[in-house]
Design a protein around this motif. Structure first.
Motif, PDB file in Angstrom:
ATOM      1  N   ARG A 183      53.422  14.059  -4.561  1.00 33.99           N
ATOM      2  CA  ARG A 183      52.741  15.068  -4.235  1.00 33.99           C
ATOM      3  C   ARG A 183      51.544  15.123  -5.173  1.00 33.99           C
ATOM      4  NH1 ARG A 183      52.377  20.116  -5.385  1.00 33.99           N
ATOM      5  NH2 ARG A 183      54.319  20.282  -6.460  1.00 33.99           N
ATOM      6  N   LEU A 184      50.186  15.022  -5.719  1.00 37.26           N
ATOM      7  CA  LEU A 184      49.627  15.256  -6.420  1.00 37.26           C
ATOM      8  C   LEU A 184      49.264  17.393  -5.957  1.00 37.26           C
ATOM      9  CD1 LEU A 184      46.883  12.579  -6.077  1.00 37.26           C
ATOM     10  CD2 LEU A 184      48.677  13.177  -7.980  1.00 37.26           C
ATOM     11  N   GLY A 185      48.686  17.655  -6.771  1.00 34.19           N
ATOM     12  CA  GLY A 185      48.001  19.064  -6.761  1.00 34.19           C
ATOM     13  C   GLY A 185      48.283  20.203  -6.621  1.00 34.19           C
ATOM     14  N   PRO A 186      47.898  21.513  -5.702  1.00 35.22           N
ATOM     15  CA  PRO A 186      48.943  22.850  -5.846  1.00 35.22           C
ATOM     16  C   PRO A 186      50.108  22.140  -4.420  1.00 35.22           C
ATOM     17  CG  PRO A 186      47.377  22.815  -4.984  1.00 35.22           C
ATOM     18  CD  PRO A 186      46.698  21.896  -5.777  1.00 35.22           C
ATOM     19  N   SER A 187      51.629  23.366  -4.297  1.00 33.70           N
ATOM     20  CA  SER A 187      51.678  22.851  -3.769  1.00 33.70           C
ATOM     21  C   SER A 187      51.099  23.608  -1.983  1.00 33.70           C
ATOM     22  CB  SER A 187      53.638  23.527  -3.849  1.00 33.70           C
ATOM     23  OG  SER A 187      53.519  24.736  -3.864  1.00 33.70           O
ATOM     24  N   ALA A 188      50.843  24.622  -1.928  1.00 32.27           N
ATOM     25  CA  ALA A 188      50.054  25.091  -0.813  1.00 32.27           C
ATOM     26  C   ALA A 188      48.868  24.181   0.208  1.00 32.27           C
ATOM     27  CB  ALA A 188      48.692  26.345  -1.758  1.00 32.27           C
ATOM     28  N   ARG A 189      48.659  23.192  -0.905  1.00 27.12           N
ATOM     29  CA  ARG A 189      47.302  22.425  -0.627  1.00 27.12           C
ATOM     30  C   ARG A 189      47.479  21.049  -1.309  1.00 27.12           C
ATOM     31  NH1 ARG A 189      42.475  23.011   1.708  1.00 27.12           N
ATOM     32  NH2 ARG A 189      41.359  21.711   0.052  1.00 27.12           N
ATOM     33  N   PRO A 190      48.519  20.404  -1.123  1.00 25.37           N
ATOM     34  CA  PRO A 190      48.777  19.076  -2.255  1.00 25.37           C
ATOM     35  C   PRO A 190      47.908  18.156  -1.342  1.00 25.37           C
ATOM     36  CG  PRO A 190      50.675  19.178   0.051  1.00 25.37           C
ATOM     37  CD  PRO A 190      50.115  20.595  -0.317  1.00 25.37           C
ATOM     38  N   GLY A 191      47.879  17.190  -2.074  1.00 22.45           N
ATOM     39  CA  GLY A 191      47.400  15.861  -1.973  1.00 22.45           C
ATOM     40  C   GLY A 191      48.853  14.319  -2.167  1.00 22.45           C
ATOM     41  N   PHE A 192      48.849  13.338  -1.807  1.00 20.52           N
ATOM     42  CA  PHE A 192      49.557  12.763  -2.265  1.00 20.52           C
ATOM     43  C   PHE A 192      49.146  10.812  -2.318  1.00 20.52           C
ATOM     44  CE2 PHE A 192      51.349  15.173   0.961  1.00 20.52           C
ATOM     45  CZ  PHE A 192      53.154  15.414   0.801  1.00 20.52           C
ATOM     46  N   TYR A 193      50.072  10.772  -3.599  1.00 25.52           N
ATOM     47  CA  TYR A 193      49.553   9.296  -4.098  1.00 25.52           C
ATOM     48  C   TYR A 193      50.503   8.038  -3.728  1.00 25.52           C
ATOM     49  CZ  TYR A 193      49.121   5.622  -7.638  1.00 25.52           C
ATOM     50  OH  TYR A 193      49.484   4.293  -8.549  1.00 25.52           O
ATOM     51  N   TYR A 194      50.136   6.865  -2.685  1.00 27.97           N
ATOM     52  CA  TYR A 194      51.019   6.599  -2.369  1.00 27.97           C
ATOM     53  C   TYR A 194      51.170   5.116  -2.431  1.00 27.97           C
ATOM     54  CZ  TYR A 194      50.794  10.060   1.310  1.00 27.97           C
ATOM     55  OH  TYR A 194      50.682  11.039   2.111  1.00 27.97           O
ATOM     56  N   PRO A 195      52.215   4.328  -3.698  1.00 26.48           N
ATOM     57  CA  PRO A 195      52.501   3.478  -4.505  1.00 26.48           C
ATOM     58  C   PRO A 195      52.205   2.679  -3.472  1.00 26.48           C
ATOM     59  CG  PRO A 195      53.838   5.108  -5.261  1.00 26.48           C
ATOM     60  CD  PRO A 195      53.360   5.009  -4.110  1.00 26.48           C
ATOM     61  N   LEU A 196      51.511   1.088  -3.342  1.00 27.96           N
ATOM     62  CA  LEU A 196      51.579   0.817  -2.608  1.00 27.96           C
ATOM     63  C   LEU A 196      52.856  -0.968  -2.674  1.00 27.96           C
ATOM     64  CD1 LEU A 196      48.025   0.602  -0.936  1.00 27.96           C
ATOM     65  CD2 LEU A 196      50.850   1.639   0.036  1.00 27.96           C
ATOM     66  N   GLY A 197      52.452  -1.462  -4.185  1.00 25.50           N
ATOM     67  CA  GLY A 197      53.337  -2.684  -4.477  1.00 25.50           C
ATOM     68  C   GLY A 197      52.721  -2.842  -5.832  1.00 25.50           C
ATOM     69  N   ASP A 198      52.626  -4.264  -6.581  1.00 23.08           N
ATOM     70  CA  ASP A 198      52.236  -4.717  -7.484  1.00 23.08           C
ATOM     71  C   ASP A 198      50.854  -4.977  -7.924  1.00 23.08           C
ATOM     72  OD1 ASP A 198      51.699  -7.076  -6.587  1.00 23.08           O
ATOM     73  OD2 ASP A 198      53.837  -7.884  -7.304  1.00 23.08           O
ATOM     74  N   GLY A 199      49.950  -5.344  -6.484  1.00 22.52           N
ATOM     75  CA  GLY A 199      48.866  -4.797  -6.678  1.00 22.52           C
ATOM     76  C   GLY A 199      47.790  -6.893  -5.999  1.00 22.52           C
ATOM     77  N   GLU A 200      49.471  -7.382  -6.568  1.00 21.70           N
ATOM     78  CA  GLU A 200      48.616  -9.051  -7.292  1.00 21.70           C
ATOM     79  C   GLU A 200      49.594  -9.342  -5.290  1.00 21.70           C
ATOM     80  OE1 GLU A 200      50.427 -10.611 -10.318  1.00 21.70           O
ATOM     81  OE2 GLU A 200      49.669  -8.827 -11.304  1.00 21.70           O
ATOM     82  N   SER A 201      50.411  -9.587  -4.493  1.00 21.27           N
ATOM     83  CA  SER A 201      50.937  -9.566  -3.835  1.00 21.27           C
ATOM     84  C   SER A 201      50.021  -9.033  -2.236  1.00 21.27           C
ATOM     85  CB  SER A 201      51.969  -9.696  -3.864  1.00 21.27           C
ATOM     86  OG  SER A 201      52.810  -8.603  -3.120  1.00 21.27           O
ATOM     87  N   ALA A 202      50.375 -10.380  -1.043  1.00 21.84           N
ATOM     88  CA  ALA A 202      49.301  -9.276  -0.219  1.00 21.84           C
ATOM     89  C   ALA A 202      50.402  -8.681   0.542  1.00 21.84           C
ATOM     90  CB  ALA A 202      49.744 -10.907   0.956  1.00 21.84           C
ATOM     91  N   GLU A 203      51.980  -8.281  -0.242  1.00 21.00           N
ATOM     92  CA  GLU A 203      53.029  -8.002   1.116  1.00 21.00           C
ATOM     93  C   GLU A 203      52.188  -5.926   0.339  1.00 21.00           C
ATOM     94  OE1 GLU A 203      56.697  -7.885  -1.172  1.00 21.00           O
ATOM     95  OE2 GLU A 203      57.061  -9.775  -0.576  1.00 21.00           O
ATOM     96  N   LEU A 256      45.462  10.163  -0.405  1.00 18.38           N
ATOM     97  CA  LEU A 256      45.355  10.886   0.543  1.00 18.38           C
ATOM     98  C   LEU A 256      45.015  12.301   0.126  1.00 18.38           C
ATOM     99  CD1 LEU A 256      45.370  10.299   4.100  1.00 18.38           C
ATOM    100  CD2 LEU A 256      47.763  11.792   3.703  1.00 18.38           C
ATOM    101  N   GLY A 257      43.842  13.328   0.210  1.00 18.91           N
ATOM    102  CA  GLY A 257      43.536  14.408  -0.264  1.00 18.91           C
ATOM    103  C   GLY A 257      43.550  15.626   0.911  1.00 18.91           C
ATOM    104  N   PRO A 258      43.746  16.959   0.203  1.00 16.35           N
ATOM    105  CA  PRO A 258      44.356  18.427   0.892  1.00 16.35           C
ATOM    106  C   PRO A 258      43.827  18.184   2.256  1.00 16.35           C
ATOM    107  CG  PRO A 258      43.391  18.636  -0.967  1.00 16.35           C
ATOM    108  CD  PRO A 258      43.241  16.763  -0.753  1.00 16.35           C
ATOM    109  N   GLU A 259      42.422  17.913   2.950  1.00 18.86           N
ATOM    110  CA  GLU A 259      42.444  18.145   3.895  1.00 18.86           C
ATOM    111  C   GLU A 259      43.086  17.120   4.468  1.00 18.86           C
ATOM    112  OE1 GLU A 259      40.823  20.134   6.540  1.00 18.86           O
ATOM    113  OE2 GLU A 259      40.146  20.595   4.265  1.00 18.86           O
ATOM    114  N   GLU A 260      43.040  15.666   4.252  1.00 19.49           N
ATOM    115  CA  GLU A 260      42.778  14.361   5.465  1.00 19.49           C
ATOM    116  C   GLU A 260      45.219  14.435   5.404  1.00 19.49           C
ATOM    117  OE1 GLU A 260      41.876  14.420   2.649  1.00 19.49           O
ATOM    118  OE2 GLU A 260      39.699  13.680   3.472  1.00 19.49           O
TER     119      GLU A 260
END
Length: 69
Positions: free
Chosen positions: A31-51, A7-11
């Protein structure tokens, strides 16, 4: 299968920083980028399962402010 979502800073601004940083997922977002305008990286799993799809669905609902389903 989805592996992660970013998710980018605008979102983050649109969703709200608290909403974007506190999710129903097991893993905390990175958290990605500067704290004033952060983005976020969300791990969702192993990329191999329906979960991973379930995690993405839960995250998207949360970021849109929809009740958990």
């Amino acid at each position: 299968m989805p592996y992660a979502f970013v998710l980018g800073p605008e979102e983050v601004r649109e969703a709200g920083r608290d909403t974007a940083s506190r999710t129903p997922l097991e893993e905390r977002p990175v958290r990605l980028g500067p704290s004033a305008r952060p983005g976020f990286y969300y791990p969702l799993g192993d990329g191999e399962s329906a979960e991973s799809w379930t995690a993405l669905e839960r995250l998207a609902r949360h970021l849109r402010g929809a009740p958990p389903g």
